[in-house]
Design an enzyme around this catalytic site. Sequence first.
Site, PDB file in Angstrom:
ATOM      1  N   HIS A 211     -71.311 -49.349 -20.791  1.00  0.00           N
ATOM      2  CA  HIS A 211     -70.229 -48.416 -21.135  1.00  0.00           C
ATOM      3  C   HIS A 211     -69.922 -48.387 -22.634  1.00  0.00           C
ATOM      4  O   HIS A 211     -69.500 -47.353 -23.162  1.00  0.00           O
ATOM      5  CB  HIS A 211     -68.960 -48.738 -20.325  1.00  0.00           C
ATOM      6  CG  HIS A 211     -68.198 -49.919 -20.806  1.00  0.00           C
ATOM      7  ND1 HIS A 211     -68.620 -51.218 -20.572  1.00  0.00           N
ATOM      8  CD2 HIS A 211     -67.033 -50.019 -21.509  1.00  0.00           C
ATOM      9  CE1 HIS A 211     -67.736 -52.049 -21.105  1.00  0.00           C
ATOM     10  NE2 HIS A 211     -66.774 -51.358 -21.674  1.00  0.00           N
ATOM     11  N   ASP A 212     -70.140 -49.488 -23.337  1.00  0.00           N
ATOM     12  CA  ASP A 212     -69.813 -49.554 -24.769  1.00  0.00           C
ATOM     13  C   ASP A 212     -71.043 -49.489 -25.671  1.00  0.00           C
ATOM     14  O   ASP A 212     -70.948 -49.831 -26.863  1.00  0.00           O
ATOM     15  CB  ASP A 212     -69.030 -50.834 -25.074  1.00  0.00           C
ATOM     16  CG  ASP A 212     -67.529 -50.646 -24.922  1.00  0.00           C
ATOM     17  OD1 ASP A 212     -67.082 -49.484 -24.844  1.00  0.00           O
ATOM     18  OD2 ASP A 212     -66.805 -51.657 -24.878  1.00  0.00           O
ATOM     19  N   LYS A 215     -71.045 -48.242 -29.355  1.00  0.00           N
ATOM     20  CA  LYS A 215     -70.472 -48.985 -30.483  1.00  0.00           C
ATOM     21  C   LYS A 215     -71.536 -49.459 -31.465  1.00  0.00           C
ATOM     22  O   LYS A 215     -71.205 -49.908 -32.564  1.00  0.00           O
ATOM     23  CB  LYS A 215     -69.643 -50.175 -29.975  1.00  0.00           C
ATOM     24  CG  LYS A 215     -68.321 -49.740 -29.364  1.00  0.00           C
ATOM     25  CD  LYS A 215     -67.453 -50.920 -28.948  1.00  0.00           C
ATOM     26  CE  LYS A 215     -66.103 -50.452 -28.411  1.00  0.00           C
ATOM     27  NZ  LYS A 215     -65.272 -51.576 -27.941  1.00  0.00           N
ATOM     28  N   HIS A 240     -67.409 -43.539 -30.042  1.00  0.00           N
ATOM     29  CA  HIS A 240     -68.436 -44.360 -29.391  1.00  0.00           C
ATOM     30  C   HIS A 240     -68.827 -43.883 -27.985  1.00  0.00           C
ATOM     31  O   HIS A 240     -69.993 -44.032 -27.606  1.00  0.00           O
ATOM     32  CB  HIS A 240     -68.040 -45.852 -29.399  1.00  0.00           C
ATOM     33  CG  HIS A 240     -67.084 -46.264 -28.333  1.00  0.00           C
ATOM     34  ND1 HIS A 240     -65.726 -46.276 -28.505  1.00  0.00           N
ATOM     35  CD2 HIS A 240     -67.297 -46.700 -27.047  1.00  0.00           C
ATOM     36  CE1 HIS A 240     -65.135 -46.688 -27.404  1.00  0.00           C
ATOM     37  NE2 HIS A 240     -66.061 -46.958 -26.495  1.00  0.00           N
ATOM     38  N   HIS A 264     -64.973 -43.189 -19.965  1.00  0.00           N
ATOM     39  CA  HIS A 264     -64.169 -44.346 -19.542  1.00  0.00           C
ATOM     40  C   HIS A 264     -62.903 -44.523 -20.370  1.00  0.00           C
ATOM     41  O   HIS A 264     -62.077 -45.381 -20.059  1.00  0.00           O
ATOM     42  CB  HIS A 264     -65.013 -45.634 -19.549  1.00  0.00           C
ATOM     43  CG  HIS A 264     -65.443 -46.082 -20.911  1.00  0.00           C
ATOM     44  ND1 HIS A 264     -66.539 -45.554 -21.562  1.00  0.00           N
ATOM     45  CD2 HIS A 264     -64.928 -47.018 -21.756  1.00  0.00           C
ATOM     46  CE1 HIS A 264     -66.691 -46.140 -22.731  1.00  0.00           C
ATOM     47  NE2 HIS A 264     -65.726 -47.042 -22.876  1.00  0.00           N
ATOM     48  N   HIS A 265     -62.728 -43.709 -21.426  1.00  0.00           N
ATOM     49  CA  HIS A 265     -61.484 -43.756 -22.203  1.00  0.00           C
ATOM     50  C   HIS A 265     -60.602 -42.523 -21.959  1.00  0.00           C
ATOM     51  O   HIS A 265     -59.614 -42.333 -22.691  1.00  0.00           O
ATOM     52  CB  HIS A 265     -61.780 -43.887 -23.703  1.00  0.00           C
ATOM     53  CG  HIS A 265     -62.137 -45.281 -24.114  1.00  0.00           C
ATOM     54  ND1 HIS A 265     -61.231 -46.324 -24.074  1.00  0.00           N
ATOM     55  CD2 HIS A 265     -63.311 -45.815 -24.551  1.00  0.00           C
ATOM     56  CE1 HIS A 265     -61.824 -47.438 -24.483  1.00  0.00           C
ATOM     57  NE2 HIS A 265     -63.085 -47.157 -24.770  1.00  0.00           N
ATOM     58  N   ASP A 293     -62.087 -51.852 -17.681  1.00  0.00           N
ATOM     59  CA  ASP A 293     -62.223 -52.015 -19.128  1.00  0.00           C
ATOM     60  C   ASP A 293     -60.900 -52.460 -19.751  1.00  0.00           C
ATOM     61  O   ASP A 293     -60.849 -53.402 -20.558  1.00  0.00           O
ATOM     62  CB  ASP A 293     -62.683 -50.683 -19.735  1.00  0.00           C
ATOM     63  CG  ASP A 293     -62.961 -50.779 -21.220  1.00  0.00           C
ATOM     64  OD1 ASP A 293     -63.516 -51.804 -21.657  1.00  0.00           O
ATOM     65  OD2 ASP A 293     -62.626 -49.823 -21.946  1.00  0.00           O
TER      66      ASP A 293
END
Length: 376
Positions: A211-212, A215, A240, A264-265, A293
Amino acid sequence: MRKALQNQMSGERRYRIIGVDDEEGILDSLTVLFDNSEYEFYGAQDPVEAIELVKKEHFDLMLLDFMMTPLHGDEVVEEIRKFNKELYILLLTGHKDMAPPLETIKRLDIQGYCEKSDKFDQLQLLVESGIKSVKQMEEIKRINDKLSESNDKLEKAYLEMVETLRFAVEAKDTYTRGHSDRVSEYSVLIGQKLGLTEDQIKTLRIGGLFHDIGKIGIPDSILLKPSKLSDDEYSQIKNHPAIGAHILGSADIFKDIIPIVKHHHEKYDGTGYPGMLKGEEIPYLARIAAVADTFDAMTSRRSYRGPIDIEHVKDEIKRCEGTQFDPQVAEAFLEILNNNYEKIQENKRIIYKMKSFIQRKKVLQYSNYIGVSDYD
């Protein structure tokens, strides 16, 4: 006969033909026709027996009488197509007016039909044409299999590269080490609590891991900044998810997890990023990952604070139901925290032990890949 001998000498297989006709004389004639040819012929008088035979053995082409008892030719094809879509079928009719309707021929994927005759010239041409089609289909399948094998190798290499990038992202900040693994595990626990399918659970597991990944495109000076980010720096951080979706978009194997990576944000009230999606506009699995998260962010140590007490975390999740989080997902996770928090603590301990060894190995791989001696 010469062609059959050539096939044997070259190692080519003989294509198998099955003839189905309730008239013994017709089958005898077909047996003579294909005797010593490049084809291996088998005759069956009973259509029911023929269906069973096609189930058990491989045939490339079928010559099928239309008017038979106890089953007509179209009924035979109807049964065969239930388990064999590839058999090339030519229908034999006493007269063209006795052939089944065109829509039946199309529906059952009958490749052609031929009138019975004392002369077999037309039938031989149709058989030769049919076998050529079978050969072409086999060649196409062979090429597709090779392409699939090559694609599998490419996708595996791409997966390994992205996995290495994922570890490199976490290696930048000792405070977030293991974060993606924990988000993955928490997402799975929520998915199981909600009764999701195995495929959805698998997508959650992989989506949590990656998911990240975006970054990797954010400057270290922003990712590792110990103090509060400026508005411009926070705007860069918010890029990101889109960066991650772009990285994973090059490989088909990641298509199912891209919604998690990209969204997801998002927040349930529509104030999140990058799409400001609201409520059910947000992909369901991304709503689950969002809770996982945030939970890990609150319960992990940061350079500017220690982990938040679990009771305060539960209060915060409850408070953000309907604004930041999908209420159903948040409630499911709160039930886990209230009744099975030990499972979460156990997962954290296991992940922590595994990361010390795996992290270093992957970071070294990445350092070698980009030509850097150390990435810590």
